[in-house]
Design an enzyme around this catalytic site. Structure first.
Site, PDB file in Angstrom:
ATOM      1  N   GLU A  85      43.223  33.606  55.881  1.00 57.25           N
ATOM      2  CA  GLU A  85      44.459  33.875  55.140  1.00 57.25           C
ATOM      3  C   GLU A  85      44.673  35.380  54.981  1.00 57.25           C
ATOM      4  O   GLU A  85      45.796  35.838  54.777  1.00 57.25           O
ATOM      5  CB  GLU A  85      44.414  33.207  53.763  1.00 57.25           C
ATOM      6  N   SER A  97      38.218  34.519  54.526  1.00 54.85           N
ATOM      7  CA  SER A  97      39.271  33.590  54.937  1.00 54.85           C
ATOM      8  C   SER A  97      40.265  34.222  55.892  1.00 54.85           C
ATOM      9  O   SER A  97      40.670  35.376  55.722  1.00 54.85           O
ATOM     10  CB  SER A  97      40.023  33.104  53.700  1.00 54.85           C
ATOM     11  N   TYR A 147      45.574  34.142  46.713  1.00 59.14           N
ATOM     12  CA  TYR A 147      44.280  33.726  47.287  1.00 59.14           C
ATOM     13  C   TYR A 147      43.836  34.712  48.372  1.00 59.14           C
ATOM     14  O   TYR A 147      42.695  35.176  48.380  1.00 59.14           O
ATOM     15  CB  TYR A 147      44.421  32.317  47.870  1.00 59.14           C
TER      16      TYR A 147
HETATM   17  P1  NDP Z   1      35.980  23.666  47.988  1.00 58.23           P
HETATM   18  O1  NDP Z   1      37.213  23.842  47.179  1.00 58.23           O
HETATM   19  O2  NDP Z   1      35.708  22.314  48.572  1.00 58.23           O
HETATM   20  O3  NDP Z   1      34.703  24.104  47.110  1.00 58.23           O
HETATM   21  C1  NDP Z   1      34.685  25.289  46.371  1.00 58.23           C
HETATM   22  C2  NDP Z   1      33.780  25.111  45.164  1.00 58.23           C
HETATM   23  O4  NDP Z   1      33.893  26.287  44.356  1.00 58.23           O
HETATM   24  C3  NDP Z   1      34.186  23.959  44.273  1.00 58.23           C
HETATM   25  O5  NDP Z   1      33.515  22.783  44.628  1.00 58.23           O
HETATM   26  C4  NDP Z   1      33.816  24.448  42.865  1.00 58.23           C
HETATM   27  O6  NDP Z   1      32.563  23.899  42.487  1.00 58.23           O
HETATM   28  C5  NDP Z   1      33.616  25.962  43.009  1.00 58.23           C
HETATM   29  N1  NDP Z   1      34.494  26.758  42.148  1.00 58.23           N
HETATM   30  C6  NDP Z   1      34.107  27.845  41.454  1.00 58.23           C
HETATM   31  N2  NDP Z   1      35.112  28.378  40.780  1.00 58.23           N
HETATM   32  C7  NDP Z   1      36.168  27.617  41.019  1.00 58.23           C
HETATM   33  C8  NDP Z   1      37.507  27.653  40.556  1.00 58.23           C
HETATM   34  N3  NDP Z   1      37.948  28.588  39.731  1.00 58.23           N
HETATM   35  N4  NDP Z   1      38.352  26.691  40.996  1.00 58.23           N
HETATM   36  C9  NDP Z   1      37.928  25.729  41.843  1.00 58.23           C
HETATM   37  N5  NDP Z   1      36.644  25.636  42.303  1.00 58.23           N
HETATM   38  C10 NDP Z   1      35.784  26.587  41.897  1.00 58.23           C
HETATM   39  O7  NDP Z   1      36.015  24.766  49.145  1.00 58.23           O
HETATM   40  P2  NDP Z   1      35.416  24.681  50.644  1.00 58.23           P
HETATM   41  O8  NDP Z   1      34.064  24.104  50.596  1.00 58.23           O
HETATM   42  O9  NDP Z   1      36.447  24.114  51.540  1.00 58.23           O
HETATM   43  O10 NDP Z   1      35.330  26.223  51.026  1.00 58.23           O
HETATM   44  C11 NDP Z   1      34.192  27.018  50.724  1.00 58.23           C
HETATM   45  C12 NDP Z   1      34.615  28.469  50.641  1.00 58.23           C
HETATM   46  O11 NDP Z   1      35.186  28.854  51.881  1.00 58.23           O
HETATM   47  C13 NDP Z   1      35.679  28.750  49.572  1.00 58.23           C
HETATM   48  O12 NDP Z   1      35.442  30.032  49.051  1.00 58.23           O
HETATM   49  C14 NDP Z   1      36.975  28.752  50.360  1.00 58.23           C
HETATM   50  O13 NDP Z   1      37.946  29.545  49.721  1.00 58.23           O
HETATM   51  C15 NDP Z   1      36.504  29.358  51.669  1.00 58.23           C
HETATM   52  N6  NDP Z   1      37.281  28.999  52.840  1.00 58.23           N
HETATM   53  C16 NDP Z   1      37.506  27.684  53.136  1.00 58.23           C
HETATM   54  C17 NDP Z   1      38.247  27.334  54.256  1.00 58.23           C
HETATM   55  C18 NDP Z   1      38.486  25.911  54.614  1.00 58.23           C
HETATM   56  O14 NDP Z   1      39.299  25.665  55.521  1.00 58.23           O
HETATM   57  N7  NDP Z   1      37.806  24.953  54.000  1.00 58.23           N
HETATM   58  C19 NDP Z   1      38.800  28.375  55.157  1.00 58.23           C
HETATM   59  C20 NDP Z   1      38.417  29.719  54.785  1.00 58.23           C
HETATM   60  C21 NDP Z   1      37.708  30.009  53.673  1.00 58.23           C
HETATM   61  P3  NDP Z   1      32.236  23.458  40.978  1.00 58.23           P
HETATM   62  O15 NDP Z   1      33.473  22.764  40.456  1.00 58.23           O
HETATM   63  O16 NDP Z   1      31.094  22.535  41.169  1.00 58.23           O
HETATM   64  O17 NDP Z   1      31.917  24.690  40.250  1.00 58.23           O
END
Ligand code: NDP
Length: 334
Positions: free
Chosen positions: A131, A129, A153
């Protein structure tokens, strides 16, 4: 003789990026497996929205549990793993720092350890990220920019980044991190500010009145379009040698610009409907963050095609369509 399709495993397939990546890989003829913490009870509505529902094999996996990770990888035997799982909200990470750290850093370490333990030749992409950079001020961050994380984060993502780099150097794993700047779509969970803004603008536009309460509108960010960003993830794993890449549009806009654009799609002046609540300001906020994706352009032939204005417009139009009872239309191919 036809080549047998590749198998990919997406940890965190239920999220925004998981859905778009699953769609991309299916279109490339991959066999796609994906995990959720509880695949039995998860709705996978985002997968359905991109037309991937029923086309991927789903597993339950707890990434903080080494046995669960090892078992899933051993069962699927993927050629490529994408780790998109983890607590992904910067705001929530101030309330849940330990959950955030474990779901990101321990989870990534478990995948790396499993790959090392299995001696697998699997290629591994980890969701890093922007961030991690903290404030970029007037100079866009690139792969050489030092990290200065400003939230639990970001600390967790920086830890995971160095875990990946360390396992690549120490054990020769084909492992890399994409350092992605914000990327949005109608599949963003509602807790994220861009989706909150789009949903409110659509609701107020439809109802003819209402209010949206927000925090600091002067923060500046680099917003891209999620379906394009998953293309970069895939491209990284196709390189013969693994490298980390910054993925960004290179354009920076204030949150106020995003709000104004979203409200304008509904013929509204944002100032008539938005109230600022200082209690929503974060303990340590990144004032400005934007990136330089020149290395991705040179080595991956990847460049962002969609900028903030179009992102805000598309998200608000999608929210309005939802409210008007039209089904969500996947816009990944636009
Ligand atoms: P989302 O929040 O949409 O999806 C992340 C998934 O991780 C959730 O659907 C969930 O699936 C799973 N998960 C597992 N552990 C946890 C937890 N403790 N709390 C919440 N969810 C959890 O993220 P994105 O698809 O937007 O992003 C994908 C990855 O990229 C993430 O790691 C994010 O941090 C990173 N990222 C995203 C950016 C963005 O702008 N979107 C920018 C930079 C990095 P389930 O509930 O089915 O287990």
């Amino acid at each position: 003789m036809t080549k047998s399709p590749k198998t990919a495993l997406i940890f965190g397939i239920s999220g925004q990026d998981g859905a778009y990546l699953a769609r991309l890989l299916l279109d490339k003829n991959y066999v796609v497996h994906g995990t959720s913490r509880d695949a039995e009870s998860s709705m996978f509505s985002s997968l359905a929205a991109v037309g991937a529902g029923g086309k991927v094999t789903l597993h339950s996996a707890a990434l903080t549990d080494f046995r669960s990770v090892l078992q899933t990888i051993s069962k699927v035997e993927p050629e490529e793993i994408y780790n998109l799982s983890g607590q992904s909200s910067v705001g929530l990470s101030f309330q849940q720092p330990v959950e955030t750290l474990e779901s990101i850093a321990t989870a990534t370490l478990n995948i790396l350890e499993a790959l090392r333990f299995l001696g697998a030749r699997t290629r591994f992409y980890n969701a890093g990220s922007s961030e991690c950079f903290g404030n970029t001020d007037d100079v866009p961050a690139d792969e050489a920019t030092p990290f200065h994380p400003r939230s639990p984060y970001a600390v967790a993502k920086a830890t995971a980044f160095w875990e990946v780099a360390n396992y690549r150097e120490s054990y020769g794993l084909h492992a890399c991190s994409g350092i992605l700047f914000n990327h949005e779509s109608p599949l963003r969970p509602i807790r994220f500010v861009t989706r909150k803004i789009a949903a409110a603008a659509a609701r107020i536009g439809r109802n003819g009145g209402g209010e949206l309460v927000l925090g600091d509108l002067s923060v500046r960010r680099d917003w891209g379009w999620a379906p394009e960003y998953v293309e970069a993830m895939w491209a990284m794993l196709q390189l013969p040698e693994p490298e980390d890449f910054v993925i960004a549009t290179g354009e920076v806009n204030s949150l106020q610009d995003f709000v104004a654009t979203a409200f304008a799609t509904q013929g509204l002046q944002w100032r008539d409907h938005v109230r600022i609540d200082p209690t929503l300001f974060r303990p340590s906020e990144i004032r400005c963050g934007f990136g330089n994706a020149a290395m991705a352009r040179n080595k991956l032939d990847w460049a962002a095609r969609t900028r903030m204005r179009e992102v805000a417009e598309r998200m608000t139009v999608a929210e309005r369509a939802r409210l008007d009872g039209q089904s969500f239309k996947d816009m990944s191919s636009r």
